[in-house]
Structures are given as C-alpha cells and as structure tokens.
Scaffold this motif. Structure first.
Motif, PDB file in Angstrom:
ATOM      1  N   LEU A  69     -20.801 -21.536  17.484  1.00 20.16           N
ATOM      2  CA  LEU A  69     -19.968 -21.205  16.692  1.00 20.16           C
ATOM      3  C   LEU A  69     -20.919 -19.990  15.946  1.00 20.16           C
ATOM      4  CD1 LEU A  69     -18.844 -24.006  14.717  1.00 20.16           C
ATOM      5  CD2 LEU A  69     -17.577 -21.998  14.627  1.00 20.16           C
ATOM      6  N   ILE A  70     -22.661 -20.067  16.540  1.00 17.26           N
ATOM      7  CA  ILE A  70     -23.931 -19.623  15.826  1.00 17.26           C
ATOM      8  C   ILE A  70     -23.290 -17.954  16.293  1.00 17.26           C
ATOM      9  CG2 ILE A  70     -26.202 -18.562  15.566  1.00 17.26           C
ATOM     10  CD1 ILE A  70     -26.541 -21.393  15.322  1.00 17.26           C
ATOM     11  N   ALA A  71     -23.358 -18.009  17.601  1.00 10.92           N
ATOM     12  CA  ALA A  71     -23.206 -16.752  18.613  1.00 10.92           C
ATOM     13  C   ALA A  71     -22.153 -16.358  17.962  1.00 10.92           C
ATOM     14  CB  ALA A  71     -22.728 -17.209  19.628  1.00 10.92           C
ATOM     15  N   ALA A  72     -20.748 -16.928  16.959  1.00  9.18           N
ATOM     16  CA  ALA A  72     -19.869 -15.918  16.981  1.00  9.18           C
ATOM     17  C   ALA A  72     -20.446 -15.819  15.173  1.00  9.18           C
ATOM     18  CB  ALA A  72     -19.265 -16.832  16.581  1.00  9.18           C
ATOM     19  N   ASP A 112     -26.648 -30.455  12.210  1.00  4.00           N
ATOM     20  CA  ASP A 112     -27.788 -31.083  12.559  1.00  4.00           C
ATOM     21  C   ASP A 112     -27.828 -29.583  12.567  1.00  4.00           C
ATOM     22  OD1 ASP A 112     -27.936 -33.823  11.487  1.00  4.00           O
ATOM     23  OD2 ASP A 112     -28.589 -34.565  13.145  1.00  4.00           O
ATOM     24  N   LEU A 113     -27.760 -28.838  13.557  1.00  5.77           N
ATOM     25  CA  LEU A 113     -28.021 -27.472  14.167  1.00  5.77           C
ATOM     26  C   LEU A 113     -28.335 -26.509  13.089  1.00  5.77           C
ATOM     27  CD1 LEU A 113     -29.138 -25.386  16.547  1.00  5.77           C
ATOM     28  CD2 LEU A 113     -26.210 -25.670  16.809  1.00  5.77           C
ATOM     29  N   PHE A 114     -27.611 -26.327  12.120  1.00  6.27           N
ATOM     30  CA  PHE A 114     -26.637 -25.549  11.130  1.00  6.27           C
ATOM     31  C   PHE A 114     -28.108 -25.554  10.057  1.00  6.27           C
ATOM     32  CE2 PHE A 114     -22.346 -24.761  11.532  1.00  6.27           C
ATOM     33  CZ  PHE A 114     -22.651 -24.032  12.471  1.00  6.27           C
ATOM     34  N   GLU A 120     -32.121 -25.242   4.311  1.00  2.00           N
ATOM     35  CA  GLU A 120     -31.484 -25.699   3.519  1.00  2.00           C
ATOM     36  C   GLU A 120     -30.603 -24.860   3.345  1.00  2.00           C
ATOM     37  OE1 GLU A 120     -31.812 -28.470   1.292  1.00  2.00           O
ATOM     38  OE2 GLU A 120     -33.765 -28.555   3.031  1.00  2.00           O
ATOM     39  N   CYS A 121     -30.225 -23.253   4.061  1.00  2.00           N
ATOM     40  CA  CYS A 121     -29.251 -22.746   3.288  1.00  2.00           C
ATOM     41  C   CYS A 121     -28.053 -23.418   4.744  1.00  2.00           C
ATOM     42  CB  CYS A 121     -29.230 -21.486   3.468  1.00  2.00           C
ATOM     43  SG  CYS A 121     -29.600 -20.380   5.022  1.00  2.00           S
ATOM     44  N   GLY A 122     -28.886 -24.264   5.756  1.00  2.00           N
ATOM     45  CA  GLY A 122     -27.666 -23.960   6.634  1.00  2.00           C
ATOM     46  C   GLY A 122     -27.225 -25.684   5.891  1.00  2.00           C
ATOM     47  N   ARG A 123     -27.634 -26.518   4.632  1.00  2.00           N
ATOM     48  CA  ARG A 123     -26.574 -27.957   4.680  1.00  2.00           C
ATOM     49  C   ARG A 123     -25.198 -26.878   3.219  1.00  2.00           C
ATOM     50  NH1 ARG A 123     -30.026 -31.759   4.935  1.00  2.00           N
ATOM     51  NH2 ARG A 123     -32.652 -31.630   4.419  1.00  2.00           N
TER      52      ARG A 123
END
Length: 149
Positions: A69-72, A112-114, A120-123
């Motif tokens: 998803l991060i790659a996308a 957890d990865l995000f 914090e913006c990964g929450r």
C-alpha cells in the motif's frame, strides 16, 4: 527524516487485475484499492486465519500488505511519500474460519507499520472484519484512504 528514508526496498506494484486503478485521488484524499500479500519469492500466500494460518502469520501478511500500500501511495504521488499528511481510514479484511475472533490482532500488522513509517499521522480510523473468502484464497486484503497535499 523523510518518509522514504525510513523504508527500504518497497515492493513493486504490478498492473491492476482488471479495469480499475491502484489509487484514485479526489481532492486531497487518495483512495487505495484493496491489496493482498505476496511472499518474497513472488508466490501468493493462501489460507484462513483460525484454520491453518496463525495470528502471527496473519500479522506478518498484513504488514507486508502495508508495504504494498505504501508503494502504491509512492507511485500515485510521483515518488514523494512526504506528501502524505494523514492515514485517514484502513479497512482490513481477514479470510477467517467462522469461529475466528482476533481480526484486529491480524490487521495490527498494517496499522503498526503505518505508525512506524508515518509517525502520528499514521494513526487512523479502522475496521477489521472477517470474510468467508478472499480473492485467490489470500489470508488478508487491506484498503486505505489517505490525505495528501
């Protein structure tokens, strides 16, 4: 530290398997199509949580899906992951046996990865649900809504 510096060797995002796109931007939101896991050797893992696939294996699969998803995201943002301002919503689908109840523990692999990657913006808001089946028998599929600038 730039987001890309926290990541090493993101997987390639192959061509869509139909007449859809991996990511669709509407305003400042980027909607990512559901993705599943791939093993390092290129094979697609299969199986059901609670019927041969452990919570730990499911967690690892969900984490690997997070990398896809991060790659996308990277591809949709012309390589600049620092344009991600917030992970808004995650929908995690778990291919589960009828009596399986630990869907959140599996999808934590992606969540957890995000947080590790985006801080914090990964929450995010999240749903973790069980499915009687998923495409090609994959153990997890995850889709995401991301805020970008």
């Amino acid at each position: 530290m730039r987001v890309a510096q926290r990541l090493q060797n993101l997987p390639a995002v192959g061509a869509p398997l139909g007449s859809y796109v991996h990511a669709k931007r509407v305003g400042n939101l980027l909607y990512l199509s559901g993705k599943g896991p791939h093993s390092p050797d290129g094979t697609v893992p299969r199986g059901k949580l609670g019927a041969g696939v452990s919570i730990e294996e499911g967690y690892r699969h969900a984490r690997q899906v997070g990398l896809v998803l991060i790659a996308a995201m990277r591809d949709a943002l012309d390589g600049d992951l620092d344009r991600v301002t917030d992970i808004v919503k995650v929908l995690g689908m778990v291919n589960a046996a009828p009596d399986f109840e630990d869907h959140p523990k599996v999808i934590n692999g992606c969540s957890d990865l995000f947080v590790e990657v985006f801080g914090e913006c990964g929450r995010h808001a999240r749903s973790a649900v069980g499915m009687s089946s998923l495409p090609s028998g994959i153990p997890v599929e995850i889709e995401v809504i991301v805020a970008v600038d």
